[in-house]
Design an enzyme around this catalytic site. Sequence first.
Site, PDB file in Angstrom:
ATOM      1  N   ASN A   1       0.816  -1.224   0.000  1.00 25.81           N
ATOM      2  CA  ASN A   1       0.000   0.000   0.000  1.00 25.81           C
ATOM      3  C   ASN A   1       0.848   1.273   0.000  1.00 25.81           C
ATOM      4  O   ASN A   1       1.662   1.484   0.902  1.00 25.81           O
ATOM      5  CB  ASN A   1      -0.895  -0.028   1.246  1.00 25.81           C
ATOM      6  CG  ASN A   1      -2.118   0.845   1.109  1.00 25.81           C
ATOM      7  OD1 ASN A   1      -2.384   1.380   0.042  1.00 25.81           O
ATOM      8  ND2 ASN A   1      -2.872   0.976   2.202  1.00 25.81           N
TER       9      ASN A   1
ATOM     10  N   HIS B   1     -15.190  -5.277  10.066  1.00 25.81           N
ATOM     11  CA  HIS B   1     -14.902  -3.960  10.653  1.00 25.81           C
ATOM     12  C   HIS B   1     -16.171  -3.165  10.870  1.00 25.81           C
ATOM     13  O   HIS B   1     -16.816  -2.768   9.892  1.00 25.81           O
ATOM     14  CB  HIS B   1     -14.055  -3.130   9.693  1.00 25.81           C
ATOM     15  CG  HIS B   1     -12.639  -3.561   9.612  1.00 25.81           C
ATOM     16  ND1 HIS B   1     -11.643  -2.698   9.255  1.00 25.81           N
ATOM     17  CD2 HIS B   1     -12.042  -4.754   9.850  1.00 25.81           C
ATOM     18  CE1 HIS B   1     -10.490  -3.346   9.255  1.00 25.81           C
ATOM     19  NE2 HIS B   1     -10.707  -4.593   9.616  1.00 25.81           N
TER      20      HIS B   1
ATOM     21  N   ARG C   1     -14.535  -6.104  14.691  1.00 25.97           N
ATOM     22  CA  ARG C   1     -13.603  -5.075  15.180  1.00 25.97           C
ATOM     23  C   ARG C   1     -14.367  -3.772  15.346  1.00 25.97           C
ATOM     24  O   ARG C   1     -15.131  -3.374  14.464  1.00 25.97           O
ATOM     25  CB  ARG C   1     -12.476  -4.904  14.155  1.00 25.97           C
ATOM     26  CG  ARG C   1     -11.342  -4.037  14.645  1.00 25.97           C
ATOM     27  CD  ARG C   1     -10.316  -3.790  13.547  1.00 25.97           C
ATOM     28  NE  ARG C   1     -10.585  -2.552  12.856  1.00 25.97           N
ATOM     29  CZ  ARG C   1      -9.680  -1.889  12.122  1.00 25.97           C
ATOM     30  NH1 ARG C   1      -8.466  -2.368  11.966  1.00 25.97           N
ATOM     31  NH2 ARG C   1      -9.995  -0.772  11.512  1.00 25.97           N
TER      32      ARG C   1
ATOM     33  N   TYR D   1      -8.266   7.230  12.646  1.00 27.33           N
ATOM     34  CA  TYR D   1      -7.941   6.033  11.902  1.00 27.33           C
ATOM     35  C   TYR D   1      -9.034   4.975  12.102  1.00 27.33           C
ATOM     36  O   TYR D   1      -9.509   4.771  13.215  1.00 27.33           O
ATOM     37  CB  TYR D   1      -6.598   5.445  12.384  1.00 27.33           C
ATOM     38  CG  TYR D   1      -6.540   4.001  12.053  1.00 27.33           C
ATOM     39  CD1 TYR D   1      -6.291   3.619  10.754  1.00 27.33           C
ATOM     40  CD2 TYR D   1      -6.876   3.030  12.982  1.00 27.33           C
ATOM     41  CE1 TYR D   1      -6.350   2.296  10.389  1.00 27.33           C
ATOM     42  CE2 TYR D   1      -6.934   1.712  12.635  1.00 27.33           C
ATOM     43  CZ  TYR D   1      -6.665   1.351  11.330  1.00 27.33           C
ATOM     44  OH  TYR D   1      -6.747   0.047  10.978  1.00 27.33           O
TER      45      TYR D   1
ATOM     46  N   ASP E   1      -8.283  -2.109  17.169  1.00 29.55           N
ATOM     47  CA  ASP E   1      -6.969  -1.826  16.575  1.00 29.55           C
ATOM     48  C   ASP E   1      -6.483  -0.467  17.077  1.00 29.55           C
ATOM     49  O   ASP E   1      -7.133   0.567  16.847  1.00 29.55           O
ATOM     50  CB  ASP E   1      -7.109  -1.811  15.046  1.00 29.55           C
ATOM     51  CG  ASP E   1      -5.762  -1.735  14.330  1.00 29.55           C
ATOM     52  OD1 ASP E   1      -4.731  -1.572  15.016  1.00 29.55           O
ATOM     53  OD2 ASP E   1      -5.765  -1.847  13.094  1.00 29.55           O
TER      54      ASP E   1
ATOM     55  N   HIS F   1      -3.481   0.699  16.235  1.00 32.30           N
ATOM     56  CA  HIS F   1      -2.664   1.196  15.127  1.00 32.30           C
ATOM     57  C   HIS F   1      -1.390   1.911  15.569  1.00 32.30           C
ATOM     58  O   HIS F   1      -1.067   2.998  15.085  1.00 32.30           O
ATOM     59  CB  HIS F   1      -3.482   2.079  14.184  1.00 32.30           C
ATOM     60  CG  HIS F   1      -3.284   1.656  12.766  1.00 32.30           C
ATOM     61  ND1 HIS F   1      -2.226   2.081  12.032  1.00 32.30           N
ATOM     62  CD2 HIS F   1      -3.980   0.785  12.001  1.00 32.30           C
ATOM     63  CE1 HIS F   1      -2.289   1.503  10.833  1.00 32.30           C
ATOM     64  NE2 HIS F   1      -3.331   0.709  10.787  1.00 32.30           N
TER      65      HIS F   1
ATOM     66  N   GLU G   1      -4.977  -4.767  19.189  1.00 30.87           N
ATOM     67  CA  GLU G   1      -4.029  -4.914  18.071  1.00 30.87           C
ATOM     68  C   GLU G   1      -3.052  -3.751  17.980  1.00 30.87           C
ATOM     69  O   GLU G   1      -3.438  -2.596  18.187  1.00 30.87           O
ATOM     70  CB  GLU G   1      -4.853  -5.007  16.784  1.00 30.87           C
ATOM     71  CG  GLU G   1      -4.032  -5.018  15.512  1.00 30.87           C
ATOM     72  CD  GLU G   1      -4.922  -4.967  14.266  1.00 30.87           C
ATOM     73  OE1 GLU G   1      -6.116  -5.358  14.361  1.00 30.87           O
ATOM     74  OE2 GLU G   1      -4.448  -4.535  13.217  1.00 30.87           O
TER      75      GLU G   1
ATOM     76  N   GLU H   1       1.061  -6.693  11.454  1.00 27.40           N
ATOM     77  CA  GLU H   1       0.641  -6.558  10.055  1.00 27.40           C
ATOM     78  C   GLU H   1       1.723  -5.893   9.212  1.00 27.40           C
ATOM     79  O   GLU H   1       1.721  -6.045   7.992  1.00 27.40           O
ATOM     80  CB  GLU H   1      -0.690  -5.806   9.949  1.00 27.40           C
ATOM     81  CG  GLU H   1      -0.634  -4.369  10.378  1.00 27.40           C
ATOM     82  CD  GLU H   1      -1.990  -3.675  10.301  1.00 27.40           C
ATOM     83  OE1 GLU H   1      -2.966  -4.248  10.799  1.00 27.40           O
ATOM     84  OE2 GLU H   1      -2.053  -2.581   9.748  1.00 27.40           O
TER      85      GLU H   1
ATOM     86  N   ARG I   1       0.177 -11.247  13.388  1.00 24.67           N
ATOM     87  CA  ARG I   1      -0.654 -10.768  12.270  1.00 24.67           C
ATOM     88  C   ARG I   1       0.060 -10.706  10.923  1.00 24.67           C
ATOM     89  O   ARG I   1      -0.483 -10.181   9.938  1.00 24.67           O
ATOM     90  CB  ARG I   1      -1.207  -9.376  12.626  1.00 24.67           C
ATOM     91  CG  ARG I   1      -2.364  -9.524  13.538  1.00 24.67           C
ATOM     92  CD  ARG I   1      -3.112  -8.296  13.848  1.00 24.67           C
ATOM     93  NE  ARG I   1      -3.442  -7.386  12.783  1.00 24.67           N
ATOM     94  CZ  ARG I   1      -4.366  -7.582  11.851  1.00 24.67           C
ATOM     95  NH1 ARG I   1      -5.051  -8.721  11.844  1.00 24.67           N
ATOM     96  NH2 ARG I   1      -4.616  -6.666  10.937  1.00 24.67           N
TER      97      ARG I   1
ATOM     98  N   HIS J   1      -3.450 -10.341   8.743  1.00 28.05           N
ATOM     99  CA  HIS J   1      -3.933  -9.079   8.191  1.00 28.05           C
ATOM    100  C   HIS J   1      -4.771  -9.381   6.948  1.00 28.05           C
ATOM    101  O   HIS J   1      -4.408 -10.237   6.148  1.00 28.05           O
ATOM    102  CB  HIS J   1      -2.688  -8.268   7.810  1.00 28.05           C
ATOM    103  CG  HIS J   1      -2.921  -6.867   7.409  1.00 28.05           C
ATOM    104  ND1 HIS J   1      -2.005  -6.170   6.661  1.00 28.05           N
ATOM    105  CD2 HIS J   1      -3.941  -6.008   7.639  1.00 28.05           C
ATOM    106  CE1 HIS J   1      -2.439  -4.937   6.457  1.00 28.05           C
ATOM    107  NE2 HIS J   1      -3.609  -4.815   7.047  1.00 28.05           N
TER     108      HIS J   1
ATOM    109  N   ASP K   1      -6.217  -3.485   1.068  1.00 31.18           N
ATOM    110  CA  ASP K   1      -5.026  -3.327   0.229  1.00 31.18           C
ATOM    111  C   ASP K   1      -4.304  -4.658  -0.004  1.00 31.18           C
ATOM    112  O   ASP K   1      -3.276  -4.687  -0.686  1.00 31.18           O
ATOM    113  CB  ASP K   1      -4.075  -2.277   0.815  1.00 31.18           C
ATOM    114  CG  ASP K   1      -3.806  -2.462   2.297  1.00 31.18           C
ATOM    115  OD1 ASP K   1      -4.756  -2.376   3.088  1.00 31.18           O
ATOM    116  OD2 ASP K   1      -2.641  -2.690   2.656  1.00 31.18           O
TER     117      ASP K   1
ATOM    118  N   GLU L   1      -8.611 -11.605   9.404  1.00 31.69           N
ATOM    119  CA  GLU L   1      -9.294 -10.335   9.111  1.00 31.69           C
ATOM    120  C   GLU L   1      -9.924 -10.409   7.718  1.00 31.69           C
ATOM    121  O   GLU L   1      -9.342 -10.950   6.790  1.00 31.69           O
ATOM    122  CB  GLU L   1      -8.275  -9.188   9.150  1.00 31.69           C
ATOM    123  CG  GLU L   1      -8.900  -7.826   8.883  1.00 31.69           C
ATOM    124  CD  GLU L   1      -7.852  -6.701   8.955  1.00 31.69           C
ATOM    125  OE1 GLU L   1      -6.646  -6.985   8.967  1.00 31.69           O
ATOM    126  OE2 GLU L   1      -8.274  -5.537   9.002  1.00 31.69           O
TER     127      GLU L   1
ATOM    128  N   TRP M   1       2.002   6.077  13.134  1.00 30.97           N
ATOM    129  CA  TRP M   1       0.832   5.644  12.331  1.00 30.97           C
ATOM    130  C   TRP M   1       0.256   4.430  13.004  1.00 30.97           C
ATOM    131  O   TRP M   1       0.883   3.429  13.108  1.00 30.97           O
ATOM    132  CB  TRP M   1       1.318   5.255  10.963  1.00 30.97           C
ATOM    133  CG  TRP M   1       0.341   5.369   9.835  1.00 30.97           C
ATOM    134  CD1 TRP M   1       0.671   5.747   8.566  1.00 30.97           C
ATOM    135  CD2 TRP M   1      -1.061   5.078   9.809  1.00 30.97           C
ATOM    136  NE1 TRP M   1      -0.435   5.725   7.769  1.00 30.97           N
ATOM    137  CE2 TRP M   1      -1.524   5.322   8.499  1.00 30.97           C
ATOM    138  CE3 TRP M   1      -2.010   4.672  10.768  1.00 30.97           C
ATOM    139  CZ2 TRP M   1      -2.863   5.152   8.108  1.00 30.97           C
ATOM    140  CZ3 TRP M   1      -3.329   4.499  10.400  1.00 30.97           C
ATOM    141  CH2 TRP M   1      -3.751   4.738   9.074  1.00 30.97           C
TER     142      TRP M   1
END
Length: 403
Positions: free
Chosen positions: A38, A123, A148, A160, A211, A213, A237, A263, A284, A313, A317, A340, A403
């Site tokens: 991605n 999700h 999730r 996010y 998550d 992130h 996560e 991930e 993941r 994951h 993407d 996922e 991120w």
Amino acid sequence: MLKITAARVIVTCPGRNFVTLKIETSDGVYGIGDATLNGRELAVASYLNDHVIPCLIGRDAHQIEDIWQYLYKGAYWRRGPVTMSAIAAVDMALWDIKAKVANLPLYQLLGGACRTGVMVYGHANGASIEETLDNAAAYAEQGYKAIRLQSGVPGLKTVYGVSKDRFFYEPADAALPSESVWSTEKYLRSVPPLFEAAREKLGWDVHLLHDVHHRLTPIEAGRLGRDLEPYRPFWMEDATPAENQANFRLIRQHTTTPLAVGEVFNSIWDCKQLIEEQLIDYIRATVVHAGGITHLRRVAAFADMHGVRTGCHGATDLSPICMAAALHFDLSIPNFGIQEYMRHTAETDAVFPHAYSFEDGMLHPGEAPGLGVDIDEALAAKYPYSRAYLPVARREDGSMHDW
Ligand code: KDG
Ligand code: MG
């Protein structure tokens, strides 16, 4: 010998960018592999076109392990997402070829099915707790056993994991990275009430996931994990960035909430300490970014020795080719945990017709020989590459955040 006669890279954007490697052989059988990274798609396309494909022509497509070792050890420069995604694409395509030649769905070559299907999580997200839980209820109605939950944070404009669409989520949404503002304090206040309300509305028979992130420090993550314990989440996560694997010791000392990470990992070395010291519960890493089926099986076997299960994951993407590969892998390993599943758009599904199907909260790869997924090249050609990036996050004082 089943000679590799040709290989080419197909870049297409049916709603989002995907990079696919197609390998052809002397007896007419071909295989495909996902090489999508991605926001860095063209780097992998170039790595394959300029450096990998010339080394593949003339080799025996059946020698999957040898070709993996040749590309990994032979390049001198090991690991990294670009290298490992390129190797993964070759690996997936070769497994696809081998299983097609055997006229078997790939999972049969990996040892056969260990389970009847692969439990997936969807999700649910929304601007508010109420919206998120309405969304989650819709997933539960569709049969999902695991959901999730991500919700908007009061005081922050965008967060996010919260999308504009109810069932599709595409975080790479701009030709240059858009900027979002982050506040750890506001976020930490918002998650426990989300889970409290979720248990009230959805009950206790559905698995709930979250998550983070990579947005927290280890001690902040320990506190969030502890605050969520009464609601028994399936996992928390990517609680903190994991370059420093020892960071997870601190989280573990403070909470019994199960931890998932990886991930962005691309090698067994990224998770060696995390697994060996049992600092996580779910790994993941996935097929496309972690060196293909060959390498991911090694990660899973190592994880199994330490009581760690998989949770690959499976965001949008990762192309349907990767999803199919993941499902064959998931079905065949003893320590599968969860998969996922972010559904692709109808345009993507049309470019990548596939045999996998969803029923009652589970995915199954289907019985078609090989991976059970193809690419419609004529249709793919109608969707040219379009640069798209994930947003970046800055704290309220303007400094960059993880991120
Ligand atoms: O490319 C990045 C996305 O795949 C990622 O943001 C999605 O965190 C993600 C997840 O858990 O699916
Ligand atoms: Mg994630």
